[in-house]
Design a protein around this motif. Sequence first.
Motif: not given
Length: 207
Positions: A167-176, A178-187, A197-205
């Motif tokens: 959430d923080v990285w995304l707010a800073l505009g650092l999409k990649d 944010a996706l790294d953190e979501l990878d960890k969360a998914e594990l 689903e969140l990751k797919n949504y973010i990738k389209k932004i």
Amino acid sequence: MIKKFSILLLCSLLFSCSNMNKAEIFYVKAVEAYSKKDFTAALNFSDLTIKNDSDFYQAKLLKAKILYFENSLEKSFLILKKLIKKYPEYTDARIWFIRVLLAQSKYDEAEKYLIKELSFNSGDCRVFYQYGNLCSKLNRMDERLSMYRKAEELLRENSKIYLELADVWLALGLKDRALDELDKAELLSDDKQTIKELKNYIKKIRY
């Protein structure tokens, strides 16, 4: 969960540099450089942030982290010592202060702060991890194993930390990032489908 992220995503898209002061702009650049391990640029932007706002404590913590990784431990120590004195509630600064104490081989002092930290912050896996590191240095193997197991247990229980970081990285505009953190969360998460689903949504932004 998806609804929450959708709102935050919209906010981040509307959050332009024109709405930020100089210190905030420099800090975003510092964080971006730090995420790429460009410590020279990150340090320069951190200094510019602090120059424009001497109370920007997040930039001071970032500077202390950079100095730690550059092995300038005493400089990092001094910044963190001032931070935890002025902002005693700043958890990240306290934990990094302990980390620097360990790197300086100040084990007695580090343990004193770890014991104090556990007295009111026993739900933070990072504290147990650092305590495990201390036990490793002191060859207290049974205690080391116990601390690492507790850290692992808490980490699994708190996979939401990675969601918050995303959430923080995304707010800073650092999409990649944010996706790294979501990878960890998914594990660690039991709800892997939602995170996918969140990751797919973010990738389209597109920013």
